[in-house]
Write an enzyme that holds these catalytic residues in place. Structure first.
Site, PDB file in Angstrom:
ATOM      1  N   ASP A  74       0.824  -1.210   0.000  1.00  0.00           N
ATOM      2  CA  ASP A  74       0.000   0.000   0.000  1.00  0.00           C
ATOM      3  C   ASP A  74       0.858   1.260   0.000  1.00  0.00           C
ATOM      4  O   ASP A  74       0.501   2.272  -0.607  1.00  0.00           O
ATOM      5  CB  ASP A  74      -0.924   0.000   1.214  1.00  0.00           C
ATOM      6  CG  ASP A  74      -2.086  -0.965   1.058  1.00  0.00           C
ATOM      7  OD1 ASP A  74      -2.219  -1.563  -0.032  1.00  0.00           O
ATOM      8  OD2 ASP A  74      -2.855  -1.133   2.024  1.00  0.00           O
ATOM      9  N   GLY A  75       2.009   1.216   0.682  1.00  0.00           N
ATOM     10  CA  GLY A  75       2.884   2.386   0.718  1.00  0.00           C
ATOM     11  C   GLY A  75       3.384   2.777  -0.656  1.00  0.00           C
ATOM     12  O   GLY A  75       3.508   3.968  -0.973  1.00  0.00           O
ATOM     13  N   ASN A 147      -4.777   8.460   2.047  1.00  0.00           N
ATOM     14  CA  ASN A 147      -5.124   7.805   3.310  1.00  0.00           C
ATOM     15  C   ASN A 147      -5.459   8.805   4.403  1.00  0.00           C
ATOM     16  O   ASN A 147      -6.580   8.860   4.878  1.00  0.00           O
ATOM     17  CB  ASN A 147      -3.972   6.903   3.785  1.00  0.00           C
ATOM     18  CG  ASN A 147      -4.177   5.445   3.411  1.00  0.00           C
ATOM     19  OD1 ASN A 147      -5.189   5.083   2.821  1.00  0.00           O
ATOM     20  ND2 ASN A 147      -3.226   4.625   3.760  1.00  0.00           N
ATOM     21  N   SER A 193      -6.051   1.344  13.530  1.00  0.00           N
ATOM     22  CA  SER A 193      -5.211   0.852  14.623  1.00  0.00           C
ATOM     23  C   SER A 193      -5.361   1.693  15.881  1.00  0.00           C
ATOM     24  O   SER A 193      -4.979   1.257  16.972  1.00  0.00           O
ATOM     25  CB  SER A 193      -3.743   0.813  14.190  1.00  0.00           C
ATOM     26  OG  SER A 193      -3.234   2.121  14.024  1.00  0.00           O
TER      27      SER A 193
END
Length: 293
Positions: A74-75, A147, A193
């Site tokens: 994803d990065g 994001n 998270s």
């Protein structure tokens, strides 16, 4: 069809056979292959019998490249957003990393995925982005995030106080390590998270999630993506960190800035055998509790 491939240098040589498979599959379909210069520098003398052209960073992409493929996690896909910017070029990610919410194609599905892409057997998932504006503009022309935009204390600093204003009305003062301003796409990243909710991409929402809040009654809040958020930060160390996806800067506490929805979207390719729900179930292992079997 012109397909561009983007990736970062890999530390593990074990990914090279899969990279070779990507290029072999593209070549079999007779497409014009373009490789971003950063990946080209890594791949020199590592691939066999594959012809491609190098895509220079300054080249105009809109109307030239039809589809972008990212190799990594994803990065890597988040980095690539600064390359395609507002061009509207559809993007698909092949996952060489771990979880992979955005780069959702597994290494075992490379051939089938490229066949579907070349034959345009896909739909485009339009994903909203956020922009951050400050004076001075710390991120220059790359002041957007797919994001999240994060405000965080420095590693050796005490907690910070973040004063937040929603559409010019005071919302709250957050005491803690910082806050996360997340798109619906980013709701399954850092925000998740820290206890934030999972938000469907079509929800037209932004979530503000506190990071280690000192006040235990402070919880994530979901707001419309038409909102404008303004921020003032207090810190004993006189500065703090702000990040825009993977790009990070240190700001003086005198700097004020605001965050709102960007005026363009990312077109994320969704193959016919994929859906947001299947991605959630597969990545979060829903329904795989060993007690059920």
């Amino acid at each position: 069809m012109k397909i561009a491939v983007y990736g970062r240098p890999f530390n593990e040589p074990s990914v090279l056979p899969f990279i070779q498979q990507v290029f072999d599959s593209l070549a079999q379909h007779g497409v014009d292959i373009y490789v971003h210069q950063q990946l080209h520098e890594y791949l020199q003398d590592k691939l066999t019998t594959v012809q491609y052209k190098v895509l220079r960073p300054a080249e105009t992409l809109k109307g030239f490249i039809d589809i972008f493929i990212t190799l990594g996690g994803d990065g890597t896909l988040l980095d690539m957003v600064t390359v395609i910017r507002d061009s509207g070029i559809p993007v698909i990610g092949i996952n060489f990393g771990r979880l992979g919410f955005l780069a959702s194609v597994n290494k075992s599905d490379i051939t089938a995925a490229i066949h579907a892409v070349v034959n345009r057997q896909f739909t485009c998932d339009c994903r909203e982005l956020l922009t951050v504006d400050s004076n001075p503009n710390v991120f220059g022309n790359n002041n957007f995030a797919l994001n999240d935009i994060t405000i965080h204390k420095r590693d050796d600093a005490a907690m910070i106080i973040t004063h937040v204003f929603l559409n010019d009305e005071f919302l709250n003062s957050y005491w803690g390590d910082g806050i996360i301003i997340s798109t619906s796409t980013g709701s399954t990243a850092y925000s998740l998270s820290c206890g934030g909710p999972i938000i469907f991409p079509q929800s037209n929402s932004i979530v503000v999630t506190p990071v280690s809040p000192h006040n235990l009654n402070v919880r994530p809040i979901v707001i419309p993506d038409t909102s404008k958020l303004c921020f003032e930060v207090e810190s004993r160390s006189a500065n703090y960190i702000i990040s825009c996806d993977s790009r990070t800067e240190v700001l003086d506490q005198t700097v004020k800035f605001h965050v709102q929805k960007a005026d363009f979207q990312l077109n994320l390719i969704r193959l016919s055998n994929e859906s947001y729900l299947t991605t959630l179930r597969n990545k979060l292992l829903w329904g795989l509790d060993a007690r059920n079997y």
